[in-house]
Design an enzyme around this catalytic site. Structure first.
Site, PDB file in Angstrom:
ATOM      1  N   SER A 187      39.156  73.264  52.475  1.00  0.00           N
ATOM      2  CA  SER A 187      39.137  74.544  52.329  1.00  0.00           C
ATOM      3  C   SER A 187      40.043  74.311  50.887  1.00  0.00           C
ATOM      4  CB  SER A 187      39.775  75.350  53.378  1.00  0.00           C
ATOM      5  OG  SER A 187      40.028  77.242  52.472  1.00  0.00           O
ATOM      6  N   ASN A 188      40.614  74.967  50.246  1.00  0.00           N
ATOM      7  CA  ASN A 188      41.556  75.611  49.307  1.00  0.00           C
ATOM      8  C   ASN A 188      42.316  76.037  49.263  1.00  0.00           C
ATOM      9  OD1 ASN A 188      40.408  77.553  47.921  1.00  0.00           O
ATOM     10  ND2 ASN A 188      38.532  77.089  47.678  1.00  0.00           N
ATOM     11  N   HIS A 189      43.237  76.803  48.129  1.00  0.00           N
ATOM     12  CA  HIS A 189      44.532  76.976  48.145  1.00  0.00           C
ATOM     13  C   HIS A 189      44.035  78.663  48.367  1.00  0.00           C
ATOM     14  CE1 HIS A 189      47.603  74.529  49.645  1.00  0.00           C
ATOM     15  NE2 HIS A 189      46.767  73.940  48.710  1.00  0.00           N
TER      16      HIS A 189
END
Ligand code: CTP
Length: 379
Positions: A187-189
């Site tokens: 995923s990412n932030h």
């Protein structure tokens, strides 16, 4: 009180009508100080005989906050035994009821019937919030929502001057999660804060908003119809489903660009060898909409860059056939993922570029929508 203050600050002329019950709680003078206008409470008496007709005729919107169980019962039955209920009968303005009462009174069959009846009359009812009620009571629904939420609902109800009013706006927000196995993901932030602020701002302007949310770190807005999308694939499907009739698409989400080519069906166990994960590219959602967009629809993308921002953003504007792109820098303090602020540059298809200072994401959303409205009304 806060609501009267917020409405006045937003430029509304606020006439406060106090019921007998309201006068038990707050002094009229306080409202006069906040709104700078006279407070009304008398239905009869010298000089007041036509107050209800005048107030009702002048009002663009009537907000009853808090609306007690007793008031709702009287409004549902069309009584007109005080100034407020008489105003309701004499007005053709939009009406918003903001119920606040004990949770058991809210749940009572009679109150449910009265609420249903007020909705039949065309009144909008803001569902009460959950949380601690009066001393000694539980925490079921019954609490008056925060003034900001009421304010946002009033803006939505009265938004007629906005170009976005009645337009179908689709906004994506947050990160997608691409499964490696049943317990792990890539995923990412992205926190979803920017996209949610945009969806809220569009909704306040009267748009018919669909929010497509990946994983977000903040509560989803209860007033906006929301579709959850876990993976980039699901987000692509949700966007494609929402696309017919869509006037404005704002792709503020950060869908993953890569996903494991094959997610393991069971948890990958720790062995002697470190597992190798083959990645494949996900679908570019914005590109996949190009052939299916409604004529004259307005499409906005984001570009989160770490270097060569302007050049990359201009390139994405072209390759994804966007009308506007919002450039922000992932490495700049106070901008990009997670934080409440952002510093953006808006780049339009026509070549116009506007750099904004560091602002709250709420203000960035407003600035973005102002610009979208400008460009839409020029079409
Ligand atoms: N986007 C999309 N589909 C994807 C990835 C991104 O529609 N699979 C959208 C984003 O929501 C954003 C825009 O495309 O509005 C640009 O996203 P960004 O990650 O900056 O660009 P990419 O096209 O992924 O290119 P790169 O990662 O190489 O910078």
């Amino acid at each position: 009180m806060w609501l009267a203050r917020l409405l006045t600050q937003a430029g509304a002329e606020v006439d406060v009508v106090m019921t007998r019950a309201a006068r038990e709680f707050v002094g009229a003078i306080t409202f006069e100080a906040v709104t700078g206008r006279a407070v009304h409470s008398e239905i009869f008496g010298p000089g007041h005989a036509l107050d209800h007709i005048r107030l009702a005729r002048e009002a663009k919107g009537i907000v009853v906050a808090p609306a007690t169980a007793d008031f709702i019962a009287r409004a549902a039955h069309g009584l007109a035994d005080d100034l407020l209920t008489a105003c309701l009968l004499a007005a053709d303005a939009k009406v918003l009821l903001v119920p606040a009462m004990n949770d058991r009174m809210w749940a009572h069959a009679q109150t449910r019937r009265n609420i249903a009846q007020t909705r039949l009359l065309g009144y909008e009812v803001l569902e009460p919030a959950e949380g601690p009620l009066a001393v000694g009571e539980g925490s079921g629904p019954g609490r008056m929502p925060e003034p900001e939420e009421i304010m946002s609902r009033v803006a939505h109800l009265l938004a007629v001057s906005s170009v976005l009013s009645g337009k179908k706006v689709v906004v994506t927000a947050g990160a997608t999660r691409e499964p490696i196995d049943p317990v792990r993901f890539i995923s990412n932030h992205s926190s979803g804060k920017m996209g949610i602020a945009i969806a809220r701002a569009a909704w306040r302007r009267g748009a018919d908003v669909t929010l497509i949310a990946g994983h977000v770190d903040v509560p989803l807005p209860s007033e906006i119809s929301t579709v959850k999308a876990d993976t980039a694939q699901e987000m692509a499907e949700a966007v494609s489903e929402a696309l017919p009739g869509c006037d404005v698409l704002v792709m503020a989400a950060a869908p993953a660009d890569f996903r494991p080519a094959k997610a393991a069906s069971g948890k990958i166990k720790k062995g002697r060898d470190v597992p190798k994960i083959d990645l494949e590219q996900t679908e570019d959602i914005l590109k996949s909409t190009i052939a299916k967009r409604k004529e004259k629809s307005f499409v906005v993308g984001f570009a989160l860059e770490t270097n060569d921002g302007l050049r990359n953003a201009r390139e994405k504007l072209e390759s994804k056939a966007l009308d506007m792109i919002v450039l922000n820098d992932a490495t700049e303090p106070g901008a990009g993922f997670g934080v409440d602020t952002n510093r953006v540059t808006l780049i339009s298809r026509g070549g116009r570029e506007e750099e904004f200072p560091l602002m709250s994401k709420v203000d960035v959303a407003e600035a973005l929508l102002d610009r979208i409205e400008e460009e839409l009304s020029g079409r």
